[in-house]
Motif scaffolding. Structure first.
Motif, mmCIF file in Angstrom:
data_model
loop_
_atom_site.group_PDB
_atom_site.id
_atom_site.type_symbol
_atom_site.label_atom_id
_atom_site.label_comp_id
_atom_site.label_asym_id
_atom_site.label_seq_id
_atom_site.Cartn_x
_atom_site.Cartn_y
_atom_site.Cartn_z
ATOM 1 N N GLU A 1 38.590 53.439 4.860
ATOM 2 C CA GLU A 1 39.238 54.451 4.042
ATOM 3 C C GLU A 1 40.583 53.950 3.535
ATOM 4 O O GLU A 1 41.291 53.220 4.226
ATOM 5 N N ASP A 2 40.912 54.366 2.316
ATOM 6 C CA ASP A 2 42.174 53.961 1.695
ATOM 7 C C ASP A 2 43.185 55.084 1.903
ATOM 8 O O ASP A 2 43.286 55.991 1.102
ATOM 9 N N GLY A 3 43.928 55.003 2.986
ATOM 10 C CA GLY A 3 44.888 56.054 3.300
ATOM 11 C C GLY A 3 46.310 55.571 3.205
ATOM 12 O O GLY A 3 47.127 55.860 4.081
ATOM 13 N N GLY A 4 46.627 54.802 2.157
ATOM 14 C CA GLY A 4 47.947 54.193 2.086
ATOM 15 C C GLY A 4 47.869 52.841 2.757
ATOM 16 O O GLY A 4 46.811 52.204 2.761
ATOM 17 N N PRO A 5 48.933 52.337 3.358
ATOM 18 C CA PRO A 5 48.825 51.063 4.067
ATOM 19 C C PRO A 5 47.751 51.140 5.152
ATOM 20 O O PRO A 5 47.736 52.066 5.973
ATOM 21 N N THR A 6 46.825 50.203 5.140
ATOM 22 C CA THR A 6 45.763 50.133 6.140
ATOM 23 C C THR A 6 46.235 49.224 7.266
ATOM 24 O O THR A 6 46.577 48.062 7.030
ATOM 25 N N LEU A 7 46.266 49.733 8.464
ATOM 26 C CA LEU A 7 46.781 48.982 9.610
ATOM 27 C C LEU A 7 45.638 48.285 10.333
ATOM 28 O O LEU A 7 44.713 48.933 10.827
ATOM 29 N N CYS A 8 45.711 46.972 10.409
ATOM 30 C CA CYS A 8 44.657 46.211 11.072
ATOM 31 C C CYS A 8 44.495 46.619 12.531
ATOM 32 O O CYS A 8 43.376 46.621 13.055
#
Length: 399
Positions: free
Chosen positions: A285-292
């Motif tokens: 999902e594209d929720g702003g910065p994607t955290l690995c």
């Protein structure tokens, strides 16, 4: 910017409504022809990397042609959308690290294709020579204006990139180079006034991403000119750094790698780029910065697509011959049963079915997957393959 396209200091004049209607009808097919001819004629755009989003380019061409015709009809008071699209073309060239030569060649091809179409239509419809002259003068002047807008966008990015001192750019390259000597890095950092951190967090951005350099912390190293823009954040990624990133990247789409020792920065960037690719593919999902750090399992399971396909053929091959409806039913039941660790009642709750229905289905599934379900190691592989396909396809495990 002034809108003087023909000598005289005003509009290029008006055209009869029927002429405007004739030319307007050509717009969709003309835009497609221009895009295809550019891709065929300009080597940089013939490669997929040169024009990664043909639909977006066609929209830009359509907007430009429509704005051109609006000038003759008296409409189109606002050129903001067209101007921004043209500037974005220039920005894209800068972000890709290319010169403006390719884009200028594309403009030349575009105006040639457009004029050939106008001339052909004019002959078929027997348009007056006066109309043709007016169109020719306006068209070639108009292309010059569009090219100037693209140059503005290009220079905007280049000047922004140039704000990063040369020694900072060298630092970033050295950090990402595993073979760089620590002594050379320390010396370069001292010359740049940059404190060498013990750990770093890399951030990947999509090509063409906008970055507000003024909002970036002074110790962050940025490379916007790369085909895959990225930045380095010294230390971890806490709330303050997150707020900074939100201010500096207005479009928000980015991926934040894991915080790693300085020598492993390239790994952090690789994971961030992989996460960004999964976002763009719709797997995450594209929720702003994607955290690995929130998607480690997904990154692992989807790290090797061809190998996943091989595993699927081996582990799920028996499902391929089933009709689609039955295959979907069996797959969702197996996934729920594995998630519930073999508890039919819990699996039934997940599926909103009666436990007896789940037990009946599992008897059918066991006849096919008896070995995998009985062996813990094989069951783990089966579970991993199903999870990976659910992530990658965002639809039933097998198509």
């Amino acid at each position: 910017m002034t809108r003087t396209l023909v000598g005289g200091g005003g509009r290029p004049g008006t055209l009869p409504p029927q002429v405007i209607a004739i030319l307007t009808a050509e717009l969709p097919s003309l835009a497609g022809e221009i895009v295809e001819e550019v891709r065929r004629s300009v080597p940089e755009y013939a490669r997929q990397a040169g024009m990664s989003a043909p639909a977006a380019y066609q929209v830009t061409v359509e907007q430009a042609i429509a704005a051109f015709l609006d000038q003759f009809s008296g409409g189109g008071d606002s050129y903001a959308r067209r101007d921004e699209l043209c500037r974005e073309l220039g920005r894209s060239e800068a972000y890709q690290g290319r010169t403006l030569d390719a884009l200028q060649a594309a403009y030349r091809v575009g105006v040639q294709v457009a004029w050939r179409r106008v001339a052909s239509v004019a002959r078929e419809r027997r348009l007056p020579a006066e109309v043709m002259t007016r169109l020719a003068e306006a068209l070639f002047a108009y292309i010059d204006e569009l090219a100037s807008l693209s140059v503005e966008g290009y220079l905007e990015v280049r000047s922004s990139a140039d704000e990063l001192p040369g020694d900072h750019r060298r630092l970033l390259r050295m950090v990402l180079n595993p073979g760089a000597a620590s002594g050379a890095l320390a010396e370069a950092a001292a010359a740049a006034g940059w404190a060498v951190p013990d750990t770093v967090t890399m951030v990947a951005m999509p090509s063409g991403a906008r970055c507000v350099r003024e909002a970036m912390d002074g110790d962050v190293l940025v490379n916007l000119a790369d085909a895959e823009p990225h930045l380095l954040i010294p230390g971890g990624y806490g709330p303050e750094r997150a707020a900074m990133l939100n201010r500096a990247l207005p479009e928000r789409r980015s991926a934040v790698g894991l915080t790693v020792p300085l020598g492993e920065a390239a790994d952090s960037l690789r994971w961030a780029r992989r996460a960004l690719a999964l976002v763009e593919a719709g797997c995450l999902e594209d929720g702003g910065p994607t955290l690995c750090e929130r998607h480690l399992l997904e990154l692992w399971l989807l790290s090797d697509g061809p190998l996943l396909d091989q595993l699927a053929r081996r582990e799920l091959g028996a499902l391929v011959a089933m009709p689609r409806t039955r295959r979907m039913r069996m797959t969702e039941t197996l996934v729920a049963w594995l998630d519930a660790q073999g508890n039919a009642v819990e699996a039934a709750n997940r599926l909103r079915l009666h436990p007896q229905t789940v037990r009946y289905r599992m008897r059918q599934i066991s006849a096919t997957f008896d070995r995998q379900l009985a062996d813990p190691a094989a069951r783990f592989v089966l579970d991993a393959v199903l999870r990976a396909y659910r992530l990658r396809e965002r639809r039933p495990a097998l198509k």
